[in-house]
Design an enzyme around this catalytic site. Structure first.
Site: not given
Lengths: 278, 205
Positions: B16, B43, B136
């Protein structure tokens, strides 16, 4: 590993049971995503395995209805992918404007946001009055929502932006009125929209179409079912009719690729060739 | 159980915040004939387009592309989830996209990719978590370990954002623990050695 194998068998049996009992055919849906959604539903209802779920859904219609909602992905928005609507406005609808009567099929319309978007586009181009839109989905619950045309006000800002990016010529606020936490779409937009139940996996063509939109539906199907559906669209379209898919979908793996020209590569707009099939 | 059972078949990576730099560091040392497909969730902003796969493709010896739905993964390729879509791997090793709701506020979600990869590859899977400012991937890492796969996490002190690697390490702490915690600049080289040893070792039998 043993566990995983059993789970796959249970999943296949579940899909078979749903088909036999309720007629919804998920057997050719892309497995990874359908499995995720079934397991999500399993957890939500504190069931310990898919076989338990199968037993329950055979005997409990309400339980099946809630599963059905979880099994189809009903994510949509007004003027989703605005660039696609610009192509519709500039290239697709002008090519249809000389037909006395225009028929549009929106397959897999979910809660209807994109259908109302199309209605707005047609109004602004002066084509609405001679157009019939068929908006179909497998799920009656979402169709009911689509018919009502009531959407959460929280998304309005994004919808307004999308409308502007899509080349809207009026003020988006002309098309709805706000009611507490919701917006209610202008009733006049609904006049020529027929919402009805249609299953792409099992049902057939129901008329000749000038334009078919089926966006972000095929991604949930396996190659075999994708091909079935694309053949269905090919059959339903008039010569030189248009097909509009989701931005990550294409005709590439289907047997109808050769029957279409690419109108807009990124926006996934295709046009059926004006020639006899060989 | 044959020895082949141990052979790895794919690498999945989640990243991310800070991931664009970290992915370059990890992927650049890998040769064009790296024997496993690599599938990545990074992401990104929904409107990010295909900038990242292009950037990585320019810098890496491996070929890098944005994942297309229904394509089969192949060795020598890195596949990145398109912005705003979940990326899943089918049991026939083809890729699927989905617009299901975000998971832990993320779409694409690392957990969604990892979970589907476990169904597709079982224990023949290597999972890697890099830098990121959320959690995540932690659940996915835990499940990869439970399935018997191999797990590498970027050392939090070398991460631009340490929340994601920390969450991944914490998710498996206590019972199994991650297999390797490595500084960013060591991950690519280590992955290459580890895969070569396991992959070639079995081939030579």
């Amino acid at each position: 590993m043993q566990n995983l194998e059993n789970q796959n068998i249970e999943l296949q049996l579940l899909l078979q049971a749903i088909y036999l009992k309720y007629g919804y055919d998920f057997r050719q849906y892309a497995k990874a995503s359908i499995k995720r959604r079934v397991l999500y539903h399993l957890e939500k209802h504190h069931l310990s395995n898919i076989s338990q779920m199968q037993h329950r859904l055979l005997h409990d219609v309400a339980f099946f209805d809630s599963l059905l909602l979880d099994m189809s992905v009903n994510v949509t928005e007004m003027f989703r992918d605005p660039a696609c609507y610009r192509v519709l406005r500039k290239e697709v609808l002008p090519a249809l404007k000389d037909f006395p009567h225009i028929k549009i099929w929106h397959a897999g319309c979910a809660t209807g946001e994109e259908v109302y978007s199309m209605a707005i586009l047609l109004k602004e181009m002066g084509l609405y009055e001679r157009t019939q839109i068929y908006a179909t989905d497998i799920n009656e619950k979402v169709l009911k929502q689509a018919k009502e045309g009531v959407f959460p006000i929280s998304r309005l800002r994004q919808y307004t932006q999308n409308y502007q990016k899509a080349g809207g010529t009026e003020s988006f606020s002309d098309y709805y009125h706000a009611q507490y936490e919701h917006v209610v779409m202008d009733r006049k937009l609904r006049k020529n929209i027929l919402f009805s139940d249609h299953n792409l996996a099992t049902d057939n063509v129901f008329g000749e179409m000038h334009l078919i939109l089926c966006r972000n539906v095929l991604i949930y199907f396996d190659r075999g079912l994708q091909n079935r559906v694309l053949n269905l669209f090919d059959e339903a379209l008039i010569k030189s009719g248009f097909l509009c898919l989701g931005s990550k979908e294409s005709l590439n793996f289907s047997t109808v690729t050769e029957h279409f020209d690419v109108i807009a590569k990124t926006e996934k707009v295709y046009r059926k060739k004006n020639e006899e099939k060989t | 159980m044959s020895q082949r059972e141990n052979q790895f078949q794919a690498v999945v990576i989640g990243a991310s915040a800070g991931g664009i730099h970290a992915l370059q560091q990890v992927l650049m040392p890998l040769p064009a004939d790296f024997p496993l497909p690599i599938i990545v969730v990074q992401h990104l902003h929904p409107d990010a387009g295909a900038y990242l796969p292009q950037l990585l493709d320019n810098k890496c010896q491996l070929k890098v592309k944005q994942a297309d739905e229904k394509e089969f993964v192949q060795a020598g390729w890195v596949y990145l989830a398109p912005p705003a879509y979940h990326l899943l791997i089918e049991e026939d090793h083809s890729l699927s996209l989905s617009l299901e709701a975000p998971v832990s506020y993320s779409r694409p979600s690392v957990d969604v990719l990892f979970e589907s990869a476990i169904f597709a590859y079982g224990k023949r899977l290597i999972g890697i978590i890099l830098t990121g400012a959320n959690s995540d991937g932690a659940l996915g890492i835990k499940k990869i370990k439970q399935a018997g796969g191999y797990v590498i996490v970027q050392a939090p002190e070398t991460a631009e954002a340490d929340a994601m690697p920390k969450a991944a390490i914490a998710a498996v702490a206590g019972n199994q623990a991650v297999d390797k915690i490595l500084a960013l600049d060591q991950i690519g080289q280590y992955l290459l050695q580890w895969v070569n040893r396991n992959f070639l070792g079995i081939r030579m039998k």
